[in-house]
Design a protein around this motif. Sequence first.
Motif, PDB file in Angstrom:
ATOM      1  N   CYS A 199     -12.375   4.563   6.640  1.00 29.35           N
ATOM      2  CA  CYS A 199     -11.155   4.842   6.095  1.00 29.35           C
ATOM      3  C   CYS A 199     -11.507   5.305   4.889  1.00 29.35           C
ATOM      4  O   CYS A 199     -12.204   4.839   3.796  1.00 29.35           O
TER       5      CYS A 199
ATOM      6  N   MET B 127      -6.459  13.325   2.641  1.00 31.71           N
ATOM      7  CA  MET B 127      -5.922  12.511   3.831  1.00 31.71           C
ATOM      8  C   MET B 127      -5.955  13.469   5.064  1.00 31.71           C
ATOM      9  O   MET B 127      -5.952  12.897   6.209  1.00 31.71           O
TER      10      MET B 127
ATOM     11  N   GLY C 126       0.827  -1.196   0.048  1.00 35.77           N
ATOM     12  CA  GLY C 126       0.004  -0.027   0.042  1.00 35.77           C
ATOM     13  C   GLY C 126       0.776   1.198   0.020  1.00 35.77           C
ATOM     14  O   GLY C 126       0.287   2.346   0.270  1.00 35.77           O
ATOM     15  N   SER C 127       2.247   1.162  -0.265  1.00 36.02           N
ATOM     16  CA  SER C 127       2.905   2.296  -0.319  1.00 36.02           C
ATOM     17  C   SER C 127       3.036   3.091  -1.578  1.00 36.02           C
ATOM     18  O   SER C 127       3.759   4.281  -1.827  1.00 36.02           O
TER      19      SER C 127
ATOM     20  N   VAL D 171      -4.653   6.076  -2.138  1.00 35.13           N
ATOM     21  CA  VAL D 171      -4.823   7.572  -2.163  1.00 35.13           C
ATOM     22  C   VAL D 171      -4.571   8.201  -3.562  1.00 35.13           C
ATOM     23  O   VAL D 171      -5.204   9.095  -4.104  1.00 35.13           O
TER      24      VAL D 171
ATOM     25  N   VAL E  35      -0.345  11.082  -2.804  1.00 41.57           N
ATOM     26  CA  VAL E  35      -0.694  10.471  -1.384  1.00 41.57           C
ATOM     27  C   VAL E  35      -0.684  11.728  -0.488  1.00 41.57           C
ATOM     28  O   VAL E  35      -1.493  11.813   0.301  1.00 41.57           O
TER      29      VAL E  35
ATOM     30  N   ILE F 205       4.726  11.696  10.401  1.00 38.19           N
ATOM     31  CA  ILE F 205       5.723  10.255  10.699  1.00 38.19           C
ATOM     32  C   ILE F 205       5.482   9.469   9.084  1.00 38.19           C
ATOM     33  O   ILE F 205       6.558   9.096   8.869  1.00 38.19           O
ATOM     34  N   GLN F 206       4.492   9.505   8.467  1.00 37.96           N
ATOM     35  CA  GLN F 206       4.503   8.782   7.226  1.00 37.96           C
ATOM     36  C   GLN F 206       5.409   9.653   5.979  1.00 37.96           C
ATOM     37  O   GLN F 206       6.403   8.997   5.582  1.00 37.96           O
TER      38      GLN F 206
ATOM     39  N   GLU G  24       8.232  11.314   7.166  1.00 39.09           N
ATOM     40  CA  GLU G  24       9.575  11.154   7.699  1.00 39.09           C
ATOM     41  C   GLU G  24       9.996   9.696   7.232  1.00 39.09           C
ATOM     42  O   GLU G  24      11.247   9.573   6.879  1.00 39.09           O
ATOM     43  N   ILE G  25       9.017   8.840   6.921  1.00 38.94           N
ATOM     44  CA  ILE G  25       9.407   7.433   6.471  1.00 38.94           C
ATOM     45  C   ILE G  25       9.950   7.737   5.152  1.00 38.94           C
ATOM     46  O   ILE G  25      11.014   6.967   4.659  1.00 38.94           O
TER      47      ILE G  25
ATOM     48  N   THR H  25      -9.854   4.842   2.129  1.00 38.98           N
ATOM     49  CA  THR H  25      -9.261   4.019   1.036  1.00 38.98           C
ATOM     50  C   THR H  25      -9.504   2.602   1.582  1.00 38.98           C
ATOM     51  O   THR H  25      -9.194   2.295   2.651  1.00 38.98           O
TER      52      THR H  25
ATOM     53  N   GLU I  19       0.592  15.567  12.606  1.00 41.23           N
ATOM     54  CA  GLU I  19       1.455  14.826  13.384  1.00 41.23           C
ATOM     55  C   GLU I  19       1.456  13.427  12.802  1.00 41.23           C
ATOM     56  O   GLU I  19       2.357  12.711  12.263  1.00 41.23           O
ATOM     57  N   ASP I  20       0.175  12.872  12.498  1.00 41.25           N
ATOM     58  CA  ASP I  20       0.043  11.425  11.920  1.00 41.25           C
ATOM     59  C   ASP I  20       0.563  11.257  10.645  1.00 41.25           C
ATOM     60  O   ASP I  20       1.240  10.334  10.163  1.00 41.25           O
TER      61      ASP I  20
ATOM     62  N   GLN J  15      -8.542  12.179   7.629  1.00 41.25           N
ATOM     63  CA  GLN J  15      -8.242  10.944   8.140  1.00 41.25           C
ATOM     64  C   GLN J  15      -7.021  11.295   9.342  1.00 41.25           C
ATOM     65  O   GLN J  15      -7.235  10.659  10.367  1.00 41.25           O
ATOM     66  N   TYR J  16      -6.278  11.986   9.061  1.00 42.69           N
ATOM     67  CA  TYR J  16      -5.169  12.026   9.652  1.00 42.69           C
ATOM     68  C   TYR J  16      -4.797  13.533  10.274  1.00 42.69           C
ATOM     69  O   TYR J  16      -5.026  14.620   9.620  1.00 42.69           O
TER      70      TYR J  16
END
Lengths: 479, 479
Positions: free
Chosen positions: B418, B433, B206-207, B425, B463, B444-445, B447-448, B420, B440-441, B436-437
């Motif tokens: 949710c 987004m 799902g990325s 997305v 996304v 972190i995505q 930052e990954i 999706t 802060e939520d 949903q988020y």
Amino acid sequence: MSTIAMPAPDAGIISRKSEIIAALAAILPPDAVISDPEETRAYECDALTAYRCAPLAVVLPRTTEEVAAAMRVCHRMRVPVIPRGAGTSLAGGALPTADSVVIGTMRLRDVLEIDTDNRLIRVQTGVTNLSVSAELEAQGFFYAPDPSSQLACTIAGNIGMNSGGAHCLKYGVTTNNLLGARMVLADGEIVDLAGGGLDILGLICGSEGQLGIVTEATLRILPKPEGARPMLIGFDSPEVAGECVARIIRSGLLPVAIEYMDDVCLRAVEDFARAGYPDCAAVLIVEVEGSEPEIADQIARIRAIADQLNPVEFRESRNADESLAIWKGRKSAFGAMGRLGDYLCLDGTVPVSKLPFTLKRIGELSKEHGLEVANVFHAGDGNMHPLILFDANTPGDLERAEAFGADILRVCVDVGGCLTGEHGVGIEKRDLMTSQYTPEDMAIQMEIKDALDPCWLLNPAKVFPLEASQPHRQRAATC
Amino acid sequence: MSTIAMPAPDAGIISRKSEIIAALAAILPPDAVISDPEETRAYECDALTAYRCAPLAVVLPRTTEEVAAAMRVCHRMRVPVIPRGAGTSLAGGALPTADSVVIGTMRLRDVLEIDTDNRLIRVQTGVTNLSVSAELEAQGFFYAPDPSSQLACTIAGNIGMNSGGAHCLKYGVTTNNLLGARMVLADGEIVDLAGGGLDILGLICGSEGQLGIVTEATLRILPKPEGARPMLIGFDSPEVAGECVARIIRSGLLPVAIEYMDDVCLRAVEDFARAGYPDCAAVLIVEVEGSEPEIADQIARIRAIADQLNPVEFRESRNADESLAIWKGRKSAFGAMGRLGDYLCLDGTVPVSKLPFTLKRIGELSKEHGLEVANVFHAGDGNMHPLILFDANTPGDLERAEAFGADILRVCVDVGGCLTGEHGVGIEKRDLMTSQYTPEDMAIQMEIKDALDPCWLLNPAKVFPLEASQPHRQRAATC
């Protein structure tokens, strides 16, 4: 004594001990901060008891906000944090360092929501695994992952280790049963994880406290099956028992559980629990479930497979008492083995078709290393738990046991398996990561760690080999 | 026309077009690089056809090494890369920008290993979803996720979108069926993902092409069930049909599939496929599987649940032809709807207990927005696919359809769902987004993303909302 090195504690942090404790005490309830050495000693190890070190302090919060407050203090003062569930880790996942603060989740014990219509339960993560199912008992539901330590272990620890258990063959491990989570990051920020965008939820399962502390979890629950029935199948050879497992899986049957116990384990269990197990080289406990005709059909098919391999015993449970008896020995196996002396409980996985070969190799390695080994494990998904027997009071015995264990785990990787099934890497298998991964494979894992915990404060010196993580930890030291 | 903005293409990159193409051509086979505008036009959109933009060039590698070579060139020259499977994304996941190179996986078509003993298949990720099961047909196995586009869509795209399908109610989506992967990172490095350490495998499901291009995948395969039988249940109200789904799930039954079609869809399907569906407000297709007694038992229990809700029709398949007829209409639903005109296919999830409310709200919103909507979706897991009908040639109609769609997805999030389920997305839901988020939520995505793709070259501007990702993309521009 130990063969696994931990980096020297940071003297600068230790010199600020009273300051750190005062800062934590200032923002937390009086009973939430433990610093008396008599009391912190209770947290000096987890179930890998060969390694012990008391932390600077222990924090036991009751809310997500208290966890976040403690994390903010530790982040501001650059103090390492050791997340801890119930401390049942067999791989040293919750081992403190002298310069660290343990943050335990065991007081986060609220059940927040039960929604059987949508098949979920939302809990604080300090609730124990077994109590989740206990909460659901009356409504006829249960939570599937069932690690052997389920009476004690917490959902926080289960998420950290991606825990499985005997019944995970059919229902999957923690990552297959986690629907949402609230997590406190290294800097104290609180995030909610759900679907959409990058799947951080998948990432945190099995992350061994490297990325944050999960304080709330939404878990998938399942309706209890109509019925379930175990059978016990005895063989006069470990390899043939392994072959039976491989044939059951190959046939397309999907029992709820296929558990394996060898002769060393069977004898220990008989002495301890008098479960009435046969005296043979290996026993399988196979459990099937469903409606009555479905159970009967599955048992008939398993019996046909077993019969081709000349079992010395095939015992089908005829009632609830017999079912309990069949499971009793397996459930008490770790306790029974403990009476024989010290043991190292390993955890690796292999493709089920490689079970016969792997069991044979373990037997050979046992002779080479001169240490006895018992095998008791979740055979259906190839999740092996060899128990290496040693004497902690004999100098050099732990080291020999660890060397034997490392050899076994390398065999697991060599046959296409993995060096951890459900116990995690912790400190125990840290240096074996190089046998599973190339430096590049490990680097992307550490880059994820860099991203979520830039100062490397969360459970540092675990999971990744010290040499490989050195540049990351060094960079983090200046953060 | 469009309401979704893409950032202006980088004129500097476009000015280097011939240089970039030459660099790719220098290290790849002659037929692997496409730059003729007549040919690149075939890649200007995916199944979200309202948005189109031809890329600088298209690369179609045949090996992991060729993917890595192309990625190294793009990384060195700082050219954005748009990973593409079969281009069936409904959310614009494979939409190019004018300054990008599309790297398509469709020529990575080798089946590398079939191992029924250990229940796995290893493939290059350009193989189509359906051909994976076709490869296994003779041995009696199948691959469970079955998106509607399964004839065309590739395993690479399935992993990128964490694809599901009608039969995922019982068997889970892609993340539950992916055992290992080989991935090329943004800088061309090749990594192998498996168990142990941080679960990058879970992260990449799902990325949406944000973290790398997966070139090989090891997939879990399942033995085909002994038998399967669908039934068709008609109701005179959408809400009552939704209630029936909720009651089936609540009862603890786990059919393989529970599909929902409303009257708009039923009429379209009847005109198109003559499947013999009843003329009513909503139809459920429920499929159960197992041995004959098990099938009979499940059907009886589902019938008892349905009967309490006064269905206008309950049709149990009596043979293979009737089973095909029941599925025929559902399988042709998207094609049938396409004949009615343009539609926007949404994708959101809700808790199954909220299906009746959500269906009612969608009906109300349809009136408010003045656009017709058809509902056809995987009801058992609450994965809704409202199809909003509009006329692409009527100015303003697409924008109204998108606004209506956004309202529906906000309802999904509001009731605890949710935005999706299985489409991702992409660009379509990028700006939602935030519903949903929290920032802060999302942070972190991102930052990954920073960690694995520091230059933000992989599928940028998707996304994450542009405003939220701006600081990250800006920092990446100096990389």
